[in-house]
Each structure stands twice: as C-alpha cells, then as structure tokens.
Design an enzyme around this catalytic site. Sequence first.
Site, mmCIF file in Angstrom:
data_model
loop_
_atom_site.group_PDB
_atom_site.id
_atom_site.type_symbol
_atom_site.label_atom_id
_atom_site.label_comp_id
_atom_site.label_asym_id
_atom_site.label_seq_id
_atom_site.Cartn_x
_atom_site.Cartn_y
_atom_site.Cartn_z
ATOM 1 N N ASP A 1 2.169 5.473 -5.500
ATOM 2 C CA ASP A 1 1.729 6.533 -5.026
ATOM 3 C C ASP A 1 2.652 7.485 -5.852
ATOM 4 O O ASP A 1 3.274 8.748 -4.611
ATOM 5 C CB ASP A 1 1.296 6.623 -3.942
ATOM 6 N N GLY B 1 -8.973 5.618 2.145
ATOM 7 C CA GLY B 1 -9.852 6.057 3.302
ATOM 8 C C GLY B 1 -10.822 5.870 3.574
ATOM 9 O O GLY B 1 -11.927 6.885 4.299
ATOM 10 N N ALA B 2 -11.283 5.033 3.479
ATOM 11 C CA ALA B 2 -12.705 4.216 3.499
ATOM 12 C C ALA B 2 -13.012 3.553 4.818
ATOM 13 O O ALA B 2 -14.352 3.559 5.005
ATOM 14 C CB ALA B 2 -12.928 2.955 2.271
ATOM 15 N N ASP C 1 -7.891 1.130 7.142
ATOM 16 C CA ASP C 1 -6.658 0.803 7.959
ATOM 17 C C ASP C 1 -7.211 1.522 9.069
ATOM 18 O O ASP C 1 -6.652 1.064 10.997
ATOM 19 C CB ASP C 1 -5.553 1.831 7.259
ATOM 20 N N THR C 2 -6.887 3.132 9.242
ATOM 21 C CA THR C 2 -8.023 3.370 10.457
ATOM 22 C C THR C 2 -8.616 2.624 11.756
ATOM 23 O O THR C 2 -8.474 2.531 12.859
ATOM 24 C CB THR C 2 -8.597 4.905 10.584
ATOM 25 N N ASP D 1 1.104 -1.489 0.364
ATOM 26 C CA ASP D 1 -0.412 -0.347 0.135
ATOM 27 C C ASP D 1 0.844 1.545 -0.020
ATOM 28 O O ASP D 1 2.296 1.437 0.885
ATOM 29 C CB ASP D 1 -0.877 0.276 0.858
ATOM 30 N N HIS D 2 0.722 2.385 -1.004
ATOM 31 C CA HIS D 2 1.233 4.023 -1.093
ATOM 32 C C HIS D 2 2.585 3.131 -0.825
ATOM 33 O O HIS D 2 3.662 4.001 -0.324
ATOM 34 C CB HIS D 2 0.569 4.199 0.063
HETATM 35 P P1 13P Z 1 -8.868 4.817 6.397
HETATM 36 O O1 13P Z 1 -6.943 5.406 7.536
HETATM 37 O O2 13P Z 1 -9.262 5.983 6.248
HETATM 38 O O3 13P Z 1 -8.578 4.028 7.076
HETATM 39 O O4 13P Z 1 -7.326 4.795 5.121
HETATM 40 C C1 13P Z 1 -6.703 3.672 4.346
HETATM 41 C C2 13P Z 1 -6.052 3.842 3.362
HETATM 42 O O5 13P Z 1 -6.799 4.452 2.622
HETATM 43 C C3 13P Z 1 -5.369 2.816 3.137
HETATM 44 O O6 13P Z 1 -4.236 2.910 1.825
HETATM 45 O O1 G3H Z 2 -3.203 5.096 3.521
HETATM 46 C C1 G3H Z 2 -2.176 4.007 4.388
HETATM 47 C C2 G3H Z 2 -2.146 4.137 5.541
HETATM 48 O O2 G3H Z 2 -3.230 4.895 6.009
HETATM 49 C C3 G3H Z 2 -0.964 5.298 6.505
HETATM 50 O O3 G3H Z 2 -0.277 3.867 6.943
HETATM 51 O O4 G3H Z 2 1.433 4.998 9.157
HETATM 52 O O5 G3H Z 2 1.501 2.706 7.778
HETATM 53 O O6 G3H Z 2 2.033 4.715 6.738
HETATM 54 P P1 G3H Z 2 1.411 3.872 7.221
HETATM 55 ZN ZN ZN Z 3 -4.588 4.928 1.172
#
Ligand code: 13P
Ligand code: G3H
Ligand code: ZN
Length: 287
Positions: free
Chosen positions: A105, A211-212, A234-235, A83-84
């Site tokens: 990204d 960001g879901a 993630d959050t 991711d990213h």
């Molecule tokens: P959230 O932090 O809003 O869940 O987004 C996660 C995300 O986009 C990970 O790539």
């Molecule tokens: O979108 C990605 C994550 O929410 C950021 O995560 O703190 O592991 O880089 P990270």
């Molecule tokens: Zn993201």
Amino acid sequence: MLVPVADILKKAQADGYAVGAFNTVNLETTRAIIDAARDLRSPLVIQVTEKTLEYAGGRAIFNLVKNVADFYAPDIPIGIHLDHGKGFDIIKRVIDIGFTSVMFDGSRKQYEDNLMVTKEIAEYCHSKGVNLQGELGSVPYLGEIEMMDVAWNEYMTDPGQAEEFVKETKIDALAVAIGNAHGFFRERSEPDYARLEMIQKRVSVPLILHGASDWENGRVSEVIKRGITCFNVDTAVRVAFINSLIKASKTQEGISFDIRKSLGSAREAVKDVVKSKIKIFGSDGKA
Ligand code: 13P
Ligand code: G3H
Ligand code: ZN
C-alpha cells in the site's frame, strides 16, 4: 484448502462474480470466516494486516489459517493474503512465512514514488512466485478526515495513471478509490461508476474494492459489472464480534466465565455476517 489468491481472482474475473477478502485476527474469526465459506461452497480470500501479524505472530496466524482451511474446508479454494503491507521488510517477512499473495500500500506516497517502490516490490514478489496487489488513489479511514466534507477528488484513482501504473509495475491486482472508505457510513453518496468503467477499460488485472463492509446489494452489483473482483471486509467482522460480546454482557447471566461460550457466540455472529456478505458478492456455490 489453501490455493493461490491469483487463481481465485482469475476465476471470479472470468466468470463475472466477486469474492470477499475478510480480515481475520484470531482462532474465532478464522473459524467463522472459513466455516461460512465452506457452508456456502464459496471461494474465499482471508487476510491479515501488519497489526494482526504483530498481535498474533506471523507464523502462528499463517499456520492457524492453513490448518483450519486444510482441515475444515479441504475442498474449498482459500487464499491467504497480506492486507495493506506498508514496506519491503514486512513483505519479505511474510513471503518467508509462506504467503503467496501480498499487498503493498503505497497509496499515501506521491504517484512517482508509489510507482517506483511498487515496481521494485513486484519484481521481488514475482521472483518468489508471489502475487502483488497495489493501490492507486487512496481509500480514507474512519476518523482520519472530517467526513462531512470529504474532498473526494483528492482520493480518487485516475484512470490514465492506473493504466500506466499497472503496465509499469506489473502488479497482479489493483485496489481502486472510487468513493469507497474504510469503516461504516463513510462512503461517497454515490460511487463514481463512470471512473470505474474508465479504469476497467484501461486495466486488465482484477480490481479490488477496499472498505466494503457497508456496501449493499445494489452498489455491489453495479461495481461487479464494472470490473470489481474482490471486496475487502474488516469492520463488519469486528462489529459482529464485539456486538455479540456486548449483548452477552447485558443479559442477566452476563458474559460467561466459560469464555468458550461467549467467544463461541461471537464466532457464530461473525459467521452469519460473512455468509450474508458472500451472498451479496455472489460467490456462493462457486467452489
Ligand atoms: P472495512 O473496514 O470498511 O471493512 O474495509 C476493510 C478493508 O478495506 C481491509 O483492507
Ligand atoms: O483496511 C484495513 C483494516 O481495516 C485496518 O486494520 O487495524 O488491522 O491495521 P488494522
Ligand atoms: Zn483496506
């Protein structure tokens, strides 16, 4: 069982549902995410960021996910994804480890730069049989900007550019910005559905929504209808984990010295949240 992310996304796209891509950092979150998918018979993407590779060790986290997936969910399609990824080096490194799906990204670069670098990385990925997700427009982060007054137009994906970007770079999936933001309570009041429709008309690869974490049923189904195939979360995982520990610390017994008890409860809390997201995305029963 680990399978290519591309297979999971293609099937979701063809059948009109979406999957969750959940960020993991350790054994507890990995077990929680995979157990949730297994219990609900849902295909799954599980992903790590550069910070997690740094924290856990790239091979360690890759093999952890692979072993947990193969052993605890042998008949559930699970894809592992970077991711990213922010540059060529990290992408080469994870491909050497065994990742078959990565994100580059370049969303903070100027359009031409993003296109040029993404194209170069896509050529490399494809030569290795790996799928690449790109991002166009940009998904803001909690704390990065003054959220009361977001100039959303500066972040949004331009549909015309999206068409050109996908065609030129040959990426396999596109992360879009339609008013979504990383972290809780930071979305645009309404996603830009019309923009998403225009993107969907011009782009045939699966569309990804970052960001879901705080996207509820109504919005989720509206964007699935308009081509979103995968939601990044993630959050919500982190918050469930930490809240469970905070709650335990406030009980009379406090956090157990047997850390398996406190981490075990945190794992269960994450599993519950992942299950509820999987149901909202509509991938339960699809494995
Ligand atoms: P959230 O932090 O809003 O869940 O987004 C996660 C995300 O986009 C990970 O790539
Ligand atoms: O979108 C990605 C994550 O929410 C950021 O995560 O703190 O592991 O880089 P990270
Ligand atoms: Zn993201």
